[in-house]
Design a protein around this motif. Structure first.
Motif, PDB file in Angstrom:
ATOM      1  N   PRO A  12       0.818  -1.210   0.000  1.00 28.25           N
ATOM      2  CA  PRO A  12       0.000   0.000   0.000  1.00 28.25           C
ATOM      3  C   PRO A  12       0.848   1.254   0.000  1.00 28.25           C
ATOM      4  N   GLY A  13       0.247   2.341  -0.436  1.00 27.73           N
ATOM      5  CA  GLY A  13       0.925   3.621  -0.299  1.00 27.73           C
ATOM      6  C   GLY A  13       1.410   4.204  -1.592  1.00 27.73           C
ATOM      7  N   LYS A  14       2.015   5.367  -1.425  1.00 26.56           N
ATOM      8  CA  LYS A  14       2.505   6.088  -2.589  1.00 26.56           C
ATOM      9  C   LYS A  14       3.876   5.546  -2.928  1.00 26.56           C
ATOM     10  N   SER A  23       0.098  10.927   0.989  1.00 28.81           N
ATOM     11  CA  SER A  23       0.940   9.731   1.035  1.00 28.81           C
ATOM     12  C   SER A  23       0.237   8.479   0.541  1.00 28.81           C
ATOM     13  N   GLY A  24      -0.973   8.594   0.039  1.00 30.39           N
ATOM     14  CA  GLY A  24      -1.652   7.420  -0.504  1.00 30.39           C
ATOM     15  C   GLY A  24      -2.110   6.486   0.593  1.00 30.39           C
ATOM     16  N   SER A  25      -2.170   5.205   0.268  1.00 33.60           N
ATOM     17  CA  SER A  25      -2.795   4.254   1.185  1.00 33.60           C
ATOM     18  C   SER A  25      -1.835   3.693   2.229  1.00 33.60           C
ATOM     19  N   ASP A  26      -0.626   4.196   2.311  1.00 33.83           N
ATOM     20  CA  ASP A  26       0.341   3.681   3.292  1.00 33.83           C
ATOM     21  C   ASP A  26       0.042   4.294   4.666  1.00 33.83           C
ATOM     22  N   LEU A  27      -0.591   3.512   5.543  1.00 31.01           N
ATOM     23  CA  LEU A  27      -1.024   4.082   6.826  1.00 31.01           C
ATOM     24  C   LEU A  27       0.152   4.384   7.757  1.00 31.01           C
ATOM     25  N   ASN A  28       1.295   3.738   7.534  1.00 30.60           N
ATOM     26  CA  ASN A  28       2.462   4.129   8.331  1.00 30.60           C
ATOM     27  C   ASN A  28       2.946   5.514   7.915  1.00 30.60           C
ATOM     28  N   ALA A  29       2.765   5.843   6.649  1.00 30.67           N
ATOM     29  CA  ALA A  29       3.113   7.203   6.213  1.00 30.67           C
ATOM     30  C   ALA A  29       2.123   8.203   6.812  1.00 30.67           C
ATOM     31  N   VAL A  30       0.863   7.808   6.908  1.00 30.60           N
ATOM     32  CA  VAL A  30      -0.139   8.671   7.553  1.00 30.60           C
ATOM     33  C   VAL A  30       0.225   8.846   9.031  1.00 30.60           C
ATOM     34  N   ARG A  31       0.657   7.756   9.646  1.00 31.30           N
ATOM     35  CA  ARG A  31       1.052   7.803  11.059  1.00 31.30           C
ATOM     36  C   ARG A  31       2.183   8.811  11.278  1.00 31.30           C
ATOM     37  N   ILE A  32       3.220   8.734  10.467  1.00 30.74           N
ATOM     38  CA  ILE A  32       4.353   9.631  10.747  1.00 30.74           C
ATOM     39  C   ILE A  32       4.005  11.087  10.433  1.00 30.74           C
ATOM     40  N   ARG A  33       3.020  11.310   9.588  1.00 33.67           N
ATOM     41  CA  ARG A  33       2.631  12.698   9.317  1.00 33.67           C
ATOM     42  C   ARG A  33       1.756  13.267  10.425  1.00 33.67           C
ATOM     43  N   THR A  34       0.945  12.401  11.053  1.00 36.48           N
ATOM     44  CA  THR A  34      -0.079  12.927  11.966  1.00 36.48           C
ATOM     45  C   THR A  34       0.125  12.551  13.436  1.00 36.48           C
ATOM     46  N   ARG A  35       0.879  11.495  13.704  1.00 35.66           N
ATOM     47  CA  ARG A  35       1.025  10.865  15.032  1.00 35.66           C
ATOM     48  C   ARG A  35      -0.182   9.997  15.407  1.00 35.66           C
TER      49      ARG A  35
END
Ligand SMILES: Cc1cc2nc3c(=O)[nH]c(=O)nc-3n(C[C@H](O)[C@H](O)[C@H](O)COP(=O)(O)OP(=O)(O)OC[C@H]3O[C@@H](n4cnc5c(N)ncnc54)[C@H](O)[C@@H]3O)c2cc1C
Length: 577
Positions: free
Chosen positions: A191-193, A456-468
């Motif tokens: 998943p993800g960008k 960051s697309g569907s990569d939820l770890n990328a969402v995590r590091i952007r938002t906490r």
């Protein structure tokens, strides 16, 4: 013919992200490739200390001066990633008075603002400090978010025209006639960008100049090019507590030793650390005694740590470098300075430079030095402006505060959002859609999560590091599935499922080192939540195994006369023992 770029940067940690921004700002066509997500390496596994330089003021004054210089720059250009907590070097009765004085003199000699504070005044600021702490030196240490800072650098570079390629490990360095002419990368699926090119394929990226900014892995990438880069990776453990037992950075004032620092970070406090050389930066022991030592030793400074709740532990590997022949035995004695290794000068291989050593705090300065070097090689005459131009989200912080009321941003949740988003807060938060909180522990709203998904697309770890989101007390127990839900309907169910799996695995990785007391109860609860709502173990309905549906009605034993149970909890495939 593969893709062509002028300068190619390998490694998406702070150094690589800083370099690609600098290159792009100087008008150079640049590409960054990273084997994992941004911050996948040491940058995503560090203490989050914005050094004042005080830690190096006795042992390594050159590094101390660089730190205070960059400390001032980062406060200006990355205000939304920095919390100026202030810091103290505290002295217990058994700590050496002579060293305390040397530290004070060292700070002042390196232009680090420093003053002595009595134990009494110190405890007025930090009431949880031990009664017998005698005094301290106050310095401008701070906390910094490495994730947001790297993303801001990469995003700015992208806006200026750079290509950022994550989940794309370099698998070969292309050499022709003693010159590096590019690299081969493999595009990983998931998943993800991450897919400029189809997943699973390899791509040749040709470049006029290649920079090896892979930190502790620089030796490996050097090998691909046939040169030696003598990094000496050294691991350190960090343990995260569920609240901020201290509001300033607390350093133990002694020459060296493990477990001597606590950094308040967002809603948590991070204890650290150790310094032990490892042969493989991807494979080293993570041991329970290391975590115990953090808590035991740092309780001497902050006694309530003994009863406090630990939410996770993690390890990082320092990219230390020593010029060949130095032969330092103890890794704590290896310089924290950085080195630029021009492989043309060293090894007769042109078009290729490695940058090694250094610290997160000095990432921008490291990037400036190497970009100057690349410009010289390419004949580009543009000066560095990264110390002057604010990173996205960091412009106009003062005026933003004034506008908080007009956007209804005074609530605690909005305040946390504004800390994370900086000047982007109004744009992200002022929509008309309902904006519920997705992550309660870190106060992250749907609008922030959606904004991160856009980037960051569907990569939820990328969402995590952007938002906490998922990084707070419950470690994602209550929000991982909500985050996954935000991917629908934009992404298909299998993509959402894979993204959720990856996020949960990442959360569990650090949590498994903190399984006692309240956090053990939390982990058990998380497991129950993930098993019952998201089927984390993958029961037959998910894995495709044959399901005996009739067992749900009667149960295997339920069909027997006199049986007390009526339903087989596993769908009837394993019996009901
Ligand atoms: C325990 C610990 C605590 C620390 N605390 C602090 C602190 O509080 N403050 C501070 O200023 N500094 C701190 N540091 C130091 C700091 O974290 C590092 O110096 C800094 O993050 C290094 O950044 P980097 O970009 O050079 O390396 P990294 O962040 O490791 O980046 C290198 C990247 O290269 C990628 N890569 C590797 N191989 C390949 C390949 N083949 N293809 C593509 N990509 C590849 C990796 O995935 C990685 O993301 C700490 C370090 C440790 C270990």
């Amino acid at each position: 013919m593969g893709y062509e770029t002028t300068a190619l940067v390998i490694g998406g940690g702070s150094t690589g992200c800083g370099i690609v921004r600098d290159l792009a700002m100087r008008g150079i066509d640049a590409t960054l490739v990273e084997r994992g997500n941004l911050t996948h390496g040491t940058t995503g596994r560090m203490h989050g200390l914005l050094h004042s330089g005080g830690r190096y003021a006795v042992s390594d004054r050159a590094s101390a001066r660089e730190c205070i210089e960059e400390n001032r720059v980062l406060r200006e250009i990355a205000g939304h990633c920095v919390e100026m907590t202030g810091g103290y070097f505290v002295k217990r009765p058994e700590d050496d008075e002579e060293y305390f004085q040397e530290k004070l003199e060292g700070c002042l000699a390196c232009d680090i603002p420093a003053e002595v504070v009595s134990g009494r005044d110190l405890r007025a600021d930090e009431p949880n400090l031990a009664r017998d702490v005698e005094k301290a030196i106050r310095v401008p240490d701070g906390a910094i978010d490495p994730f947001r800072l790297c993303v801001a650098n990469a995003a700015d570079a992208e806006t200026t025209g750079a290509r950022i390629e994550t989940h794309a490990p370099v698998t070969d360095v292309l050499v022709e006639d003693d010159t590096v002419v590019g690299v081969e990368v493999t595009h990983e699926s998931g998943p993800g960008k991450r897919v400029h090119i189809s997943p699973g394929t390899t791509e040749e990226i040709r470049a006029e100049y290649v920079v090896n900014a892979t930190g502790a892995w620089a030796g490996r990438v050097g090998e691909l090019a046939g040169v030696d880069v003598e990094v000496r990776p050294s691991k350190g453990v960090m343990t995260i507590m569920n609240v901020r037992q201290v509001d300033s950075v607390i350093n133990r004032c002694r020459p060296k030793g493990d477990a001597d620092i606590i950094v308040p970070h967002e809603t948590t406090a991070i204890l650290g650390t150790t310094d032990e050389e490892v042969s493989d930066p991807d494979d080293y022991p993570e041991e329970r005694w290391e975590v115990d030592m953090m808590i035991d030793t740092l309780s001497e400074l902050v006694p309530i740590l003994r009863e406090a709740r630990t939410i996770r532990s993690f390890w990082g590997v320092r990219p230390l470098y020593e010029p060949p022949g130095t032969g330092t035995k103890d890794p704590t004695d290896i310089t924290r300075d950085f080195f630029l290794l021009d492989h043309e000068e060293r090894d007769g291989l042109s078009g290729f430079t490695s940058i090694v050593g250094g610290k997160f705090t000095t990432y921008r300065m490291m990037a400036e030095r190497i970009t100057d070097h690349i410009c010289e090689q390419l004949g580009v005459n543009e000066r560095c402006r990264t110390a002057e131009v604010a990173l996205p989200g960091s412009e106009d912080l003062a005026t933003l505060d004034e506008r908080m009321d007009s956007f209804g941003l005074r609530s605690p949740i909005a305040r946390r959002s504004r800390q994370r988003l900086g000047s982007r807060a109004p744009a992200v938060l002022s929509g008309t859609d309902p904006n519920p909180v997705v992550c309660d522990c870190e106060a992250v709203t749907r609008a922030e999560v959606r904004d991160a998904i856009d980037a960051s697309g569907s990569d939820l770890n990328a969402v995590r590091i952007r938002t906490r989101a998922s990084m707070g007390n419950c470690q994602g127990g209550f929000c991982c599935h909500r985050m996954a839900h935000e991917l629908s309907p934009r992404y298909d169910e299998d993509v959402v499922r894979a993204a959720w799996d990856e996020l949960v695995r990442e959360r569990w990785k650090g949590e498994r080192h903190a399984l006692w007391g309240e956090q053990l109860a939390q982990a058990a609860l998380n497991y129950a939540l993930w098993a019952t709502t998201m089927n984390v173990d993958g029961d037959p309905a998910r894995t495709g195994a044959e399901v005996d549906f009739s067992a749900f009605d009667a149960g295997e034993r339920g069909s027997e006369p006199g049986s007390a149970t009526g339903v087989a909890a596993d769908g009837g495939t394993r019996g009901d023992q």
